[in-house]
Design a protein around this motif. Structure first.
Motif, PDB file in Angstrom:
ATOM      1  N   TRP A 401      19.338  28.888  17.611  1.00  0.00           N
ATOM      2  CA  TRP A 401      19.408  27.519  17.112  1.00  0.00           C
ATOM      3  C   TRP A 401      20.102  27.484  15.758  1.00  0.00           C
ATOM      4  O   TRP A 401      19.648  28.065  14.788  1.00  0.00           O
ATOM      5  N   GLN A 402      21.230  26.779  15.687  1.00  0.00           N
ATOM      6  CA  GLN A 402      21.972  26.579  14.449  1.00  0.00           C
ATOM      7  C   GLN A 402      22.013  25.076  14.167  1.00  0.00           C
ATOM      8  O   GLN A 402      22.723  24.335  14.837  1.00  0.00           O
ATOM      9  N   MET A 403      21.268  24.621  13.180  1.00  0.00           N
ATOM     10  CA  MET A 403      21.116  23.179  12.974  1.00  0.00           C
ATOM     11  C   MET A 403      21.904  22.634  11.793  1.00  0.00           C
ATOM     12  O   MET A 403      22.115  21.420  11.695  1.00  0.00           O
ATOM     13  N   ARG A 404      22.374  23.493  10.871  1.00  0.00           N
ATOM     14  CA  ARG A 404      22.997  22.992   9.647  1.00  0.00           C
ATOM     15  C   ARG A 404      24.506  23.166   9.614  1.00  0.00           C
ATOM     16  O   ARG A 404      25.154  22.972   8.572  1.00  0.00           O
ATOM     17  N   ASN A 405      25.076  23.527  10.747  1.00  0.00           N
ATOM     18  CA  ASN A 405      26.531  23.661  10.846  1.00  0.00           C
ATOM     19  C   ASN A 405      26.933  23.473  12.306  1.00  0.00           C
ATOM     20  O   ASN A 405      26.080  23.430  13.193  1.00  0.00           O
ATOM     21  N   PHE A 452      22.676  24.384  27.292  1.00  0.00           N
ATOM     22  CA  PHE A 452      23.702  25.190  27.946  1.00  0.00           C
ATOM     23  C   PHE A 452      24.881  24.294  28.303  1.00  0.00           C
ATOM     24  O   PHE A 452      24.735  23.085  28.492  1.00  0.00           O
ATOM     25  N   LYS A 453      26.067  24.855  28.355  1.00  0.00           N
ATOM     26  CA  LYS A 453      27.276  24.134  28.765  1.00  0.00           C
ATOM     27  C   LYS A 453      27.292  22.723  28.178  1.00  0.00           C
ATOM     28  O   LYS A 453      27.480  21.721  28.868  1.00  0.00           O
ATOM     29  N   THR A 454      27.112  22.649  26.860  1.00  0.00           N
ATOM     30  CA  THR A 454      26.910  21.373  26.178  1.00  0.00           C
ATOM     31  C   THR A 454      28.039  20.390  26.427  1.00  0.00           C
ATOM     32  O   THR A 454      27.801  19.208  26.729  1.00  0.00           O
ATOM     33  N   GLU A 455      29.273  20.844  26.286  1.00  0.00           N
ATOM     34  CA  GLU A 455      30.398  19.933  26.460  1.00  0.00           C
ATOM     35  C   GLU A 455      30.470  19.419  27.893  1.00  0.00           C
ATOM     36  O   GLU A 455      30.700  18.230  28.134  1.00  0.00           O
ATOM     37  N   GLU A 456      30.239  20.295  28.860  1.00  0.00           N
ATOM     38  CA  GLU A 456      30.290  19.886  30.264  1.00  0.00           C
ATOM     39  C   GLU A 456      29.179  18.889  30.596  1.00  0.00           C
ATOM     40  O   GLU A 456      29.420  17.857  31.250  1.00  0.00           O
ATOM     41  N   ILE A 457      27.951  19.192  30.159  1.00  0.00           N
ATOM     42  CA  ILE A 457      26.822  18.283  30.437  1.00  0.00           C
ATOM     43  C   ILE A 457      27.036  16.940  29.742  1.00  0.00           C
ATOM     44  O   ILE A 457      26.751  15.863  30.305  1.00  0.00           O
ATOM     45  N   THR A 458      27.540  16.959  28.516  1.00  0.00           N
ATOM     46  CA  THR A 458      27.801  15.721  27.790  1.00  0.00           C
ATOM     47  C   THR A 458      28.840  14.879  28.507  1.00  0.00           C
ATOM     48  O   THR A 458      28.659  13.657  28.677  1.00  0.00           O
ATOM     49  N   GLU A 459      29.932  15.501  28.904  1.00  0.00           N
ATOM     50  CA  GLU A 459      30.987  14.741  29.579  1.00  0.00           C
ATOM     51  C   GLU A 459      30.511  14.207  30.926  1.00  0.00           C
ATOM     52  O   GLU A 459      30.866  13.089  31.317  1.00  0.00           O
ATOM     53  N   TRP A 460      29.705  14.995  31.643  1.00  0.00           N
ATOM     54  CA  TRP A 460      29.169  14.485  32.906  1.00  0.00           C
ATOM     55  C   TRP A 460      28.267  13.271  32.651  1.00  0.00           C
ATOM     56  O   TRP A 460      28.358  12.257  33.352  1.00  0.00           O
ATOM     57  N   LEU A 469      25.715   5.269  25.014  1.00  0.00           N
ATOM     58  CA  LEU A 469      26.139   6.366  24.155  1.00  0.00           C
ATOM     59  C   LEU A 469      25.431   7.652  24.575  1.00  0.00           C
ATOM     60  O   LEU A 469      24.334   7.614  25.142  1.00  0.00           O
ATOM     61  N   VAL A 470      26.061   8.779  24.249  1.00  0.00           N
ATOM     62  CA  VAL A 470      25.479  10.086  24.542  1.00  0.00           C
ATOM     63  C   VAL A 470      25.318  10.859  23.241  1.00  0.00           C
ATOM     64  O   VAL A 470      26.286  11.093  22.507  1.00  0.00           O
ATOM     65  N   ASN A 471      24.079  11.231  22.952  1.00  0.00           N
ATOM     66  CA  ASN A 471      23.712  12.066  21.804  1.00  0.00           C
ATOM     67  C   ASN A 471      23.469  13.457  22.366  1.00  0.00           C
ATOM     68  O   ASN A 471      22.368  13.800  22.779  1.00  0.00           O
ATOM     69  N   SER A 472      24.517  14.254  22.402  1.00  0.00           N
ATOM     70  CA  SER A 472      24.499  15.451  23.234  1.00  0.00           C
ATOM     71  C   SER A 472      23.508  16.512  22.782  1.00  0.00           C
ATOM     72  O   SER A 472      22.936  17.221  23.613  1.00  0.00           O
ATOM     73  N   ALA A 473      23.289  16.636  21.469  1.00  0.00           N
ATOM     74  CA  ALA A 473      22.436  17.730  20.984  1.00  0.00           C
ATOM     75  C   ALA A 473      21.678  17.262  19.749  1.00  0.00           C
ATOM     76  O   ALA A 473      22.138  17.461  18.616  1.00  0.00           O
ATOM     77  N   SER A 474      20.527  16.653  19.945  1.00  0.00           N
ATOM     78  CA  SER A 474      19.729  16.161  18.828  1.00  0.00           C
ATOM     79  C   SER A 474      19.173  17.343  18.038  1.00  0.00           C
ATOM     80  O   SER A 474      18.436  18.167  18.562  1.00  0.00           O
ATOM     81  N   GLY A 475      19.579  17.460  16.780  1.00  0.00           N
ATOM     82  CA  GLY A 475      19.094  18.541  15.929  1.00  0.00           C
ATOM     83  C   GLY A 475      19.814  19.854  16.092  1.00  0.00           C
ATOM     84  O   GLY A 475      19.386  20.852  15.512  1.00  0.00           O
ATOM     85  N   GLY A 476      20.881  19.905  16.885  1.00  0.00           N
ATOM     86  CA  GLY A 476      21.637  21.138  17.110  1.00  0.00           C
ATOM     87  C   GLY A 476      21.258  21.782  18.422  1.00  0.00           C
ATOM     88  O   GLY A 476      20.235  21.432  18.996  1.00  0.00           O
ATOM     89  N   ASN A 477      22.052  22.660  18.932  1.00  0.00           N
ATOM     90  CA  ASN A 477      23.302  23.194  18.393  1.00  0.00           C
ATOM     91  C   ASN A 477      24.425  22.153  18.507  1.00  0.00           C
ATOM     92  O   ASN A 477      24.609  21.546  19.553  1.00  0.00           O
ATOM     93  N   HIS A 478      25.177  21.954  17.405  1.00  0.00           N
ATOM     94  CA  HIS A 478      26.132  20.865  17.331  1.00  0.00           C
ATOM     95  C   HIS A 478      27.500  21.285  17.859  1.00  0.00           C
ATOM     96  O   HIS A 478      28.053  22.306  17.452  1.00  0.00           O
ATOM     97  N   PHE A 479      28.046  20.462  18.743  1.00  0.00           N
ATOM     98  CA  PHE A 479      29.414  20.590  19.217  1.00  0.00           C
ATOM     99  C   PHE A 479      30.134  19.279  18.917  1.00  0.00           C
ATOM    100  O   PHE A 479      29.500  18.238  18.734  1.00  0.00           O
ATOM    101  N   ARG A 480      31.446  19.317  18.887  1.00  0.00           N
ATOM    102  CA  ARG A 480      32.216  18.082  18.663  1.00  0.00           C
ATOM    103  C   ARG A 480      32.446  17.384  19.996  1.00  0.00           C
ATOM    104  O   ARG A 480      33.558  17.279  20.502  1.00  0.00           O
ATOM    105  N   THR A 481      31.355  16.900  20.552  1.00  0.00           N
ATOM    106  CA  THR A 481      31.405  16.221  21.841  1.00  0.00           C
ATOM    107  C   THR A 481      30.375  15.105  21.838  1.00  0.00           C
ATOM    108  O   THR A 481      29.450  15.103  21.033  1.00  0.00           O
ATOM    109  N   GLY A 482      30.562  14.149  22.734  1.00  0.00           N
ATOM    110  CA  GLY A 482      29.650  13.021  22.777  1.00  0.00           C
ATOM    111  C   GLY A 482      29.957  12.010  21.685  1.00  0.00           C
ATOM    112  O   GLY A 482      30.964  12.098  20.973  1.00  0.00           O
TER     113      GLY A 482
END
Length: 602
Positions: A401-405, A452-460, A469-482
């Motif tokens: 878990w990486q929450m601050r970056n 897992f597969k954050t970008e894929e699950i978010t886009e689906w 709206l889609v909040n793909s990862a509340s609190g991390g791990n953060h990706f530039r998606t959603g």
């Protein structure tokens, strides 16, 4: 004769109460005191699609707990009050099951003679986790998934007359499995709670015709003064029609007929828009008309004209918008747990109470945290006017878990089976909740739990429901998606990461603890991020955090979630005690400052 009938009813009620009483000595809500085992959660369970005829199967069932490998038991161990999980006080049992065992349910019921010639559907609001169902000693279905409803056509397996025997076997591995489970663990402590096994929402029967509507999907479009409908019709034939009549509560304002199983649209002139400040709902009557012009299905429903979107403001900050206006989302983290019913509120009044109290405290939003509620909860949100961020209940394991970056690493790899379970259940939850207007944000992952597969699950998720709206990862791990970057920080608000191209929110903060004697689940070890001694101290700290939040809104925050609505088991950081009998802060003061926070974007 009348005296004999009254005496008979009194005897039946006495026998029911003799077979059931709340188990254990844990704290309880005031609603638990008024439960009638002959009349449990008697309200129609699916008000967004309400037919006239139905039969409630809640009440006392026989139960047994046996090793998983054993066959169906010959004798039962006692009575359980459905729909309360077996580990709960209100079940009357309050026993653990565990991954090595299964829970058996059994009861008889009769089908009303007036239903002859119709299909009879057996509906389960939710069963956690794997349910095998027998009717009259014939296994008719297996369902997995602890949070979405399912329905079975039992008509072919009914006896021609007399009692019908229903048997259900449930297996739930809790945190020994990879399935979505929310906060349940076999050894609860801290932020982790008691397991919930078995039936935990209403069980009910409903008669339908051969041709009937299985689901109605509604999508409002306020920019075009239109609303789209898609009715999923069972056994539709060429020439079958759907008719939708729209009312503003007193007057019919629109009506349209369309081909069954095809998307169609209704124009609403000068629509009244839905918001927390003005939660207006249009009421509808839906009819399925066969090729011979006979009405084969009819039910009541509703929809709201509202839009959720994002837009960059004059300062370049991406904001959430409600109905094309910048709108700050502010509300509590709502776990939806009860000291007496665990996942299940004791009554419908209790289910509604937390929403009412949230509104009275000045919030406009609820984050429904790693749990899914019964359909009536979402209808209460629609009618009362509260925005909902809907989490996917977490499952499997947390990794790295990486929450601050922004995330740097290799994402968690679920097994093929675990991944399939997640995808199936997330789609099932979205299908179940698709037409409730209060839901404005989907949250697929929380704090890297099973992420897992954050970008894929978010886009689906986004493609399956482009209207939210889609909040793909509340609190991390953060990706530039959603659509949303969601930060968690305890106890005070902090804007430590910002996304110039998406909405930035504070998805969790606060957690101010205050243990109140006489209202504690666990009198030994109670947990909070910070703890104080009295209501004034807690309120002062809350207001201090809110004032800091107000300063961070111009800098980039567009929403915030305070932890949390109530105490839960060992957690004492609620706005209310776990039994809902005490508010822990000065409600007038927090209402005032909450409104100040929300009005920062108005």
């Amino acid at each position: 004769m009348r005296n004999v009938l009254v005496l008979s009813l009194l005897v039946v009620c006495h026998l029911s109460y003799a077979q059931w009483k709340p188990a254990g000595n844990k704290i309880k809500t005031e609603w638990a005191e008024n439960i009638d085992p002959e009349n449990v959660l008697s309200e129609y369970p699916r008000p967004i699609m309400e037919r006239n005829e139905w039969q409630n199967l809640n009440g006392l069932w026989s139960y047994s707990i046996t090793p998983r490998e054993k066959a169906r038991p010959e004798e039962h161990q006692g009575k359980i009050l459905v729909p309360f999980a077996v580990e709960s006080s209100l079940s009357g049992v309050m026993k653990e099951v565990g991954a090595a065992n299964v829970l058996w349910y059994n009861r008889n019921f009769s089908v009303p003679a007036a239903w002859n010639g119709k299909k009879v559907r057996l509906n389960f609001g939710a069963v956690d986790w794997q349910a095998d169902i027998w009717l009259n000693d014939i296994k008719i279905a297996t369902h997995t998934g602890g949070f979405e409803p399912f329905s079975i056509d039992i008509t072919p397996f009914l006896k021609e007359s007399g009692d019908q025997e229903l048997t259900v076997r449930v297996w739930d591995p809790s945190d020994e499995g990879t399935q979505p489970r929310g906060k349940q663990v076999k050894k609860p402590e801290g932020i982790w709670y008691t397991p919930v096994t078995g039936i935990w929402q209403t069980v009910w029967l409903e008669p339908v015709a051969e041709k009937h509507v299985k689901d109605l999907r509604v999508i409002p479009d306020i920019d075009r003064n239109a609303v789209k409908f898609t009715a999923d019709v069972a056994n539709a034939e060429y020439g079958d029609l759907i008719e939708v009549t729209v009312s503003d509560g007193t007057t019919e304002i629109a009506s349209v007929k369309a081909v069954a199983n095809e998307e169609f649209e209704i124009t609403i002139d000068n629509p009244r828009l839905w918001s927390p400040e003005s939660p207006f709902l249009y009421r509808t009557t839906v009819k399925l008309i066969g090729g011979n012009k006979d009405v084969t299905d009819e039910f009541k429903s509703y929809f709201a004209m509202r839009k959720i979107a994002t837009k960059r403001d004059e300062n370049g900050v991406v904001r959430m918008q409600l109905n094309n206006k910048d709108y700050f989302h502010f509300g509590p983290l709502d776990q939806g747990w009860w000291p007496d019913g665990l996942y299940t509120a004791p009554t419908d009044e209790a289910l509604k109470y937390d929403i009412v109290r949230t509104k009275e405290m000045g919030y406009n939003m609820i984050r429904k945290h790693v749990k899914v509620e019964p359909a009536r909860w979402y209808t209460h949100c629609d009618e009362l006017g509260i925005l909902v961020w809907q989490d996917m209940p977490n499952g499997d394991r947390q990794k790295d878990w990486q929450m601050r970056n922004y995330y740097e690493g290799n994402e968690y790899r679920r097994t093929a089976k675990s991944e399939q379970i997640y995808r199936k259940e997330w789609k099932g939850i979205m299908d179940y909740l698709y037409s409730y207007p209060s839901i404005v944000v989907w949250v697929p992952f929380n704090e890297a739990w099973g992420q897992f597969k954050t970008e894929e699950i978010t886009e689906w998720t986004k493609s399956y429901d482009p209207s939210r709206l889609v909040n793909s990862a509340s609190g991390g791990n953060h990706f530039r998606t959603g659509d949303i970057l969601d930060l968690h920080n305890y106890p005070q608000p902090d804007l430590f990461l910002y996304d110039a191209n998406r909405v930035t929110v504070l998805g969790e903060y606060g957690g101010i603890g205050l243990p109140l004697k006489g209202h504690l689940w666990d009198t030994g070890n109670n947990w909070g991020y910070v703890q104080f001694k009295n209501s004034k101290e807690v309120t002062d700290e809350y207001v201090k955090y809110a004032e800091k939040l107000k300063k961070l809104i111009p800098a980039g925050f567009s929403g915030a979630v305070y932890t949390q609505t109530t105490d839960v088991e060992g957690e004492v950081n609620g706005l209310m005690t776990y039994d809902r009998k005490e508010d822990k802060m000065d409600v007038k003061r927090i209402r005032n400052v909450n409104q100040e926070v929300i009005n920062m974007l108005k």
